[in-house]
Design a protein around this motif. Sequence first.
Motif, PDB file in Angstrom:
ATOM      1  N   ASN A 243       0.841  -1.200   0.000  1.00  0.00           N
ATOM      2  CA  ASN A 243       0.000   0.000   0.000  1.00  0.00           C
ATOM      3  C   ASN A 243       0.877   1.251   0.000  1.00  0.00           C
ATOM      4  O   ASN A 243       1.419   1.643   1.041  1.00  0.00           O
ATOM      5  CB  ASN A 243      -0.906   0.007   1.225  1.00  0.00           C
ATOM      6  N   PRO A 244       1.046   1.910  -1.156  1.00  0.00           N
ATOM      7  CA  PRO A 244       1.918   3.091  -1.210  1.00  0.00           C
ATOM      8  C   PRO A 244       1.539   4.185  -0.213  1.00  0.00           C
ATOM      9  O   PRO A 244       2.410   4.966   0.192  1.00  0.00           O
ATOM     10  CB  PRO A 244       1.757   3.574  -2.651  1.00  0.00           C
ATOM     11  N   ALA A 245       0.293   4.237   0.197  1.00  0.00           N
ATOM     12  CA  ALA A 245      -0.111   5.255   1.171  1.00  0.00           C
ATOM     13  C   ALA A 245       0.600   5.068   2.505  1.00  0.00           C
ATOM     14  O   ALA A 245       0.741   6.022   3.289  1.00  0.00           O
ATOM     15  CB  ALA A 245      -1.624   5.215   1.370  1.00  0.00           C
ATOM     16  N   ASP A 246       1.077   3.858   2.778  1.00  0.00           N
ATOM     17  CA  ASP A 246       1.755   3.566   4.043  1.00  0.00           C
ATOM     18  C   ASP A 246       3.278   3.671   3.940  1.00  0.00           C
ATOM     19  O   ASP A 246       3.968   3.554   4.961  1.00  0.00           O
ATOM     20  CB  ASP A 246       1.403   2.148   4.513  1.00  0.00           C
ATOM     21  N   TRP A 247       3.798   3.875   2.741  1.00  0.00           N
ATOM     22  CA  TRP A 247       5.241   3.787   2.540  1.00  0.00           C
ATOM     23  C   TRP A 247       5.963   4.968   3.173  1.00  0.00           C
ATOM     24  O   TRP A 247       5.574   6.124   2.993  1.00  0.00           O
ATOM     25  CB  TRP A 247       5.570   3.705   1.055  1.00  0.00           C
TER      26      TRP A 247
ATOM     27  N   GLU B 147      12.645  -0.705  10.157  1.00  0.00           N
ATOM     28  CA  GLU B 147      12.915  -2.091   9.775  1.00  0.00           C
ATOM     29  C   GLU B 147      11.647  -2.879   9.474  1.00  0.00           C
ATOM     30  O   GLU B 147      11.726  -4.065   9.161  1.00  0.00           O
ATOM     31  CB  GLU B 147      13.722  -2.774  10.886  1.00  0.00           C
ATOM     32  N   ARG B 148      10.482  -2.215   9.560  1.00  0.00           N
ATOM     33  CA  ARG B 148       9.226  -2.906   9.267  1.00  0.00           C
ATOM     34  C   ARG B 148       8.864  -2.747   7.791  1.00  0.00           C
ATOM     35  O   ARG B 148       9.461  -1.959   7.049  1.00  0.00           O
ATOM     36  CB  ARG B 148       8.113  -2.346  10.160  1.00  0.00           C
ATOM     37  N   ASP B 149       7.836  -3.470   7.374  1.00  0.00           N
ATOM     38  CA  ASP B 149       7.512  -3.565   5.954  1.00  0.00           C
ATOM     39  C   ASP B 149       6.965  -2.292   5.335  1.00  0.00           C
ATOM     40  O   ASP B 149       6.912  -2.185   4.111  1.00  0.00           O
ATOM     41  CB  ASP B 149       6.521  -4.711   5.721  1.00  0.00           C
ATOM     42  N   GLU B 150       6.554  -1.316   6.139  1.00  0.00           N
ATOM     43  CA  GLU B 150       6.048  -0.079   5.535  1.00  0.00           C
ATOM     44  C   GLU B 150       7.171   0.882   5.140  1.00  0.00           C
ATOM     45  O   GLU B 150       6.930   1.886   4.468  1.00  0.00           O
ATOM     46  CB  GLU B 150       5.057   0.629   6.471  1.00  0.00           C
ATOM     47  N   TYR B 151       8.433   0.570   5.494  1.00  0.00           N
ATOM     48  CA  TYR B 151       9.540   1.491   5.181  1.00  0.00           C
ATOM     49  C   TYR B 151      10.115   1.189   3.792  1.00  0.00           C
ATOM     50  O   TYR B 151      11.319   1.079   3.591  1.00  0.00           O
ATOM     51  CB  TYR B 151      10.602   1.413   6.270  1.00  0.00           C
ATOM     52  N   VAL B 152       9.230   1.113   2.843  1.00  0.00           N
ATOM     53  CA  VAL B 152       9.573   0.721   1.473  1.00  0.00           C
ATOM     54  C   VAL B 152      10.499   1.736   0.808  1.00  0.00           C
ATOM     55  O   VAL B 152      11.363   1.374   0.000  1.00  0.00           O
ATOM     56  CB  VAL B 152       8.284   0.542   0.646  1.00  0.00           C
TER      57      VAL B 152
ATOM     58  N   GLY C  22      16.124   3.642   1.862  1.00  0.00           N
ATOM     59  CA  GLY C  22      17.129   3.031   0.992  1.00  0.00           C
ATOM     60  C   GLY C  22      17.717   1.737   1.499  1.00  0.00           C
ATOM     61  O   GLY C  22      18.164   0.897   0.707  1.00  0.00           O
ATOM     62  N   ASP C  23      17.734   1.543   2.813  1.00  0.00           N
ATOM     63  CA  ASP C  23      18.287   0.300   3.342  1.00  0.00           C
ATOM     64  C   ASP C  23      17.465  -0.920   2.928  1.00  0.00           C
ATOM     65  O   ASP C  23      17.956  -2.049   3.001  1.00  0.00           O
ATOM     66  CB  ASP C  23      18.373   0.372   4.866  1.00  0.00           C
ATOM     67  N   TRP C  24      16.209  -0.685   2.511  1.00  0.00           N
ATOM     68  CA  TRP C  24      15.376  -1.764   1.971  1.00  0.00           C
ATOM     69  C   TRP C  24      15.455  -1.830   0.436  1.00  0.00           C
ATOM     70  O   TRP C  24      14.801  -2.680  -0.179  1.00  0.00           O
ATOM     71  CB  TRP C  24      13.925  -1.566   2.377  1.00  0.00           C
ATOM     72  N   GLN C  25      16.218  -0.923  -0.177  1.00  0.00           N
ATOM     73  CA  GLN C  25      16.286  -0.885  -1.643  1.00  0.00           C
ATOM     74  C   GLN C  25      17.589  -1.434  -2.206  1.00  0.00           C
ATOM     75  O   GLN C  25      17.668  -1.761  -3.386  1.00  0.00           O
ATOM     76  CB  GLN C  25      16.069   0.555  -2.128  1.00  0.00           C
TER      77      GLN C  25
ATOM     78  N   LYS D  28      11.540 -10.772 -11.405  1.00  0.00           N
ATOM     79  CA  LYS D  28      12.738 -10.499 -10.612  1.00  0.00           C
ATOM     80  C   LYS D  28      12.929  -9.007 -10.348  1.00  0.00           C
ATOM     81  O   LYS D  28      13.527  -8.631  -9.333  1.00  0.00           O
ATOM     82  CB  LYS D  28      13.978 -11.064 -11.316  1.00  0.00           C
ATOM     83  N   ILE D  29      12.479  -8.173 -11.267  1.00  0.00           N
ATOM     84  CA  ILE D  29      12.687  -6.734 -11.103  1.00  0.00           C
ATOM     85  C   ILE D  29      11.374  -5.964 -11.029  1.00  0.00           C
ATOM     86  O   ILE D  29      11.384  -4.732 -11.034  1.00  0.00           O
ATOM     87  CB  ILE D  29      13.573  -6.171 -12.229  1.00  0.00           C
ATOM     88  N   ALA D  30      10.251  -6.673 -10.954  1.00  0.00           N
ATOM     89  CA  ALA D  30       8.949  -5.993 -10.911  1.00  0.00           C
ATOM     90  C   ALA D  30       8.845  -5.092  -9.688  1.00  0.00           C
ATOM     91  O   ALA D  30       8.380  -3.937  -9.777  1.00  0.00           O
ATOM     92  CB  ALA D  30       7.822  -7.015 -10.934  1.00  0.00           C
ATOM     93  N   ARG D  31       9.248  -5.594  -8.529  1.00  0.00           N
ATOM     94  CA  ARG D  31       9.153  -4.790  -7.306  1.00  0.00           C
ATOM     95  C   ARG D  31      10.120  -3.612  -7.356  1.00  0.00           C
ATOM     96  O   ARG D  31       9.773  -2.501  -6.926  1.00  0.00           O
ATOM     97  CB  ARG D  31       9.458  -5.662  -6.093  1.00  0.00           C
ATOM     98  N   ALA D  32      11.324  -3.816  -7.854  1.00  0.00           N
ATOM     99  CA  ALA D  32      12.285  -2.719  -7.966  1.00  0.00           C
ATOM    100  C   ALA D  32      11.711  -1.590  -8.824  1.00  0.00           C
ATOM    101  O   ALA D  32      11.781  -0.409  -8.454  1.00  0.00           O
ATOM    102  CB  ALA D  32      13.593  -3.225  -8.559  1.00  0.00           C
ATOM    103  N   LYS D  33      11.127  -1.944  -9.951  1.00  0.00           N
ATOM    104  CA  LYS D  33      10.544  -0.915 -10.821  1.00  0.00           C
ATOM    105  C   LYS D  33       9.346  -0.250 -10.157  1.00  0.00           C
ATOM    106  O   LYS D  33       9.183   0.981 -10.223  1.00  0.00           O
ATOM    107  CB  LYS D  33      10.145  -1.554 -12.157  1.00  0.00           C
ATOM    108  N   GLU D  34       8.502  -1.038  -9.522  1.00  0.00           N
ATOM    109  CA  GLU D  34       7.320  -0.474  -8.864  1.00  0.00           C
ATOM    110  C   GLU D  34       7.724   0.552  -7.809  1.00  0.00           C
ATOM    111  O   GLU D  34       7.195   1.675  -7.774  1.00  0.00           O
ATOM    112  CB  GLU D  34       6.512  -1.594  -8.214  1.00  0.00           C
ATOM    113  N   VAL D  35       8.678   0.181  -6.954  1.00  0.00           N
ATOM    114  CA  VAL D  35       9.073   1.057  -5.854  1.00  0.00           C
ATOM    115  C   VAL D  35       9.774   2.309  -6.367  1.00  0.00           C
ATOM    116  O   VAL D  35       9.449   3.432  -5.969  1.00  0.00           O
ATOM    117  CB  VAL D  35       9.980   0.293  -4.872  1.00  0.00           C
ATOM    118  N   MET D  36      10.729   2.125  -7.251  1.00  0.00           N
ATOM    119  CA  MET D  36      11.509   3.278  -7.697  1.00  0.00           C
ATOM    120  C   MET D  36      10.689   4.201  -8.594  1.00  0.00           C
ATOM    121  O   MET D  36      10.864   5.426  -8.563  1.00  0.00           O
ATOM    122  CB  MET D  36      12.782   2.814  -8.400  1.00  0.00           C
ATOM    123  N   GLU D  37       9.787   3.650  -9.384  1.00  0.00           N
ATOM    124  CA  GLU D  37       8.925   4.510 -10.206  1.00  0.00           C
ATOM    125  C   GLU D  37       7.971   5.320  -9.330  1.00  0.00           C
ATOM    126  O   GLU D  37       7.711   6.495  -9.601  1.00  0.00           O
ATOM    127  CB  GLU D  37       8.159   3.668 -11.223  1.00  0.00           C
ATOM    128  N   TYR D  38       7.456   4.697  -8.291  1.00  0.00           N
ATOM    129  CA  TYR D  38       6.615   5.453  -7.362  1.00  0.00           C
ATOM    130  C   TYR D  38       7.433   6.556  -6.696  1.00  0.00           C
ATOM    131  O   TYR D  38       6.984   7.708  -6.602  1.00  0.00           O
ATOM    132  CB  TYR D  38       6.017   4.548  -6.292  1.00  0.00           C
TER     133      TYR D  38
END
Length: 641
Positions: free
Chosen positions: A103-107, A113-118, A121-124, A142-152
């Motif tokens: 949920n990008p609203a929570d990022w 260290e929890r999952d909302e700290y998308v 950078g330490d999670w990237q 393999k790179i879908a999440r990387a693209k999703e996070v960085m594009e957002y």
Amino acid sequence: MILRKTFPLFAALLLGTAMQAQPHNSSTEVKAETSSQSVLDIIYKVNRYWQSTHPQPGWAFWDVAAYHTGNMEVYSLTRDTAFRKYSEDWAAYNQWKGAKSNNPADWKHTYGERDEYVLFGDWQICFQTYLDLYHLQPSAQKIARAKEVMEYQMSTARNDYWWWADGLYMVMPVMTKLYNTTGNPLYLEKMQAYFQHANSIMYDEEAGLYYRDAKYVYPKHKSVNGKKDFWARGDGWVFAALAKVIKGLPATAPNRSFYVQRFRRMAQAIKEAQQTEGYWTRSMLDPAHAPGPESSGTAFFTYGLLWGMNNGILDKKDYLPTAQVAWNYLTQTALQPDGKIGYVQPIGERAIPGQVVDKNSTSPFGVGAFLLAACEMYRWQNNTLNHDRDGYRLVWSDEFNHHGAPDTTKWGYEKGFVRNEEWQWYQPENAACRDGQLVIEARREQKPNPGYTAGSRDWRRKRPNIEYTAACLLTRGKGSWLYGRFEMRGRISIKDGIWPAWWTLGNDKPWPGNGEIDIMEYYRGKLLANIACLGPDRKAEWFSNTFAIDSLGGEKWASQFHVWRMDWTAEYIALFVDDVLLNKVPLDKLNNKDGSGFNPFRQPHYMLLNLAIGGMNGGDASKTTFPQQFEVDYVRVYQRK
């Protein structure tokens, strides 16, 4: 590479087991007594120790992910599939993600260290390894999440994502890797914007170094002796990040010169802060603040200095002594007998007075930094010092350390159907640089032959369709050399019908009177080392040696990278693979036999790299699965000093 008849061997070579190259982990391996081999042994010792003592994958957070950046560098160097699998298992365990909130609203982008700290950078940093693995065997997930996070992240207005020095290593290489994967220029634009923000809050112009974050900027924060407090590991992260960024940037990237300038300024400051024992203290400019050795910062600095020299960014006259004494510390003090890397400061963000850091202090990120440094030391030893020892100097090279098309100042292309009734149509788009290698790809693809002429007897024109494509690169008109040491590190396919070659042709006279040297050639189960001049019948006279690929180890041998070399002097031409002599011919035997007295090997030659298919020598590729690849790590030319 040009069509030939079969001739007897010029000389029988009794190679025995020395020619039967084994992978590094074989107990039967014949080891060369070289300094580069000792570095390779250290790499294996350290990495095997870590992986054997840490069999569980671990999370995707920065401390473990930083190790994997070092492990992937080791895989790039050794192509040892066990190392690659270790990172693949880790990536799969973490679902090819960092922090897992959907949920990008929570990022969040602050520390967490929890999952909302998308967006932290330490999670990237894990995306670096995912991208490397993607390019080895592409799969969109393999790179879908990387693209999703960085594009957002790039879609937001803020530029303050990198507010701590570590973050530059964690994410800057992700941006260049994604740019090279997607071609989206926004990755480079945003990287520059984020980096400028980091500079505005952490960079000290006078010192040429970075504070760990804004809390530690002088004079708000001081060392115990009132000095500026630059944390060694923090500056190590930045220095290593710049090396990786420069490596990943296209030569024409708008801000490349800025990154190079900053890298050089940091190198100067780092050199000045080194202790006589070779390490850097945790507080770089105040050794008394937290005295004693520390390995993670030292390893990152050593990596950056060696990478800079290996890639022509730093002058060895200025930086080799610094890197050498640092390497001595890393291998004589930090490296323990069992392969553990000690003296790594525990997880933290500053130099802490009184903190115990000893031979038992180790962490995954420290091991990753050591492996990065060791890989660059291997390259330095293998690529430079051995040639210096033999009296050579580097005069030309292509390391293929950019992404995209090969360098057009160094390489041109053959196009179309060219020789030997080969099946492939040569085209430039089948050659590309990625992940530090040139990849020449043979593909099965059908399209009309633009040169087709109905009823033609010319094999090039009578084919209505192109069935296969590949590439042939050559330095003709861009680089040619008379005498020297020529070296190529590569990996070849030995599938049916595949015909890779690295060879030279003389500048003057038509073939075969111009002379041909096949430094590396493979087809139909045979590795060849050939030299040809004009014979008495006005056909090619071949001086050839041929070796059954099965005698070398077959598919297992071919799955590894090997180093082919030619030593060409005024007296002889000698051809090698992995330092084993394959063929040696005196130049006096190589005059053209037409009465002219012309020796085609006393003139400059240009180089060719190609991947052919089928034809008169290549064999039947109809049942071979495509694409097939010829991978080249580097090509270098040395000449006598």
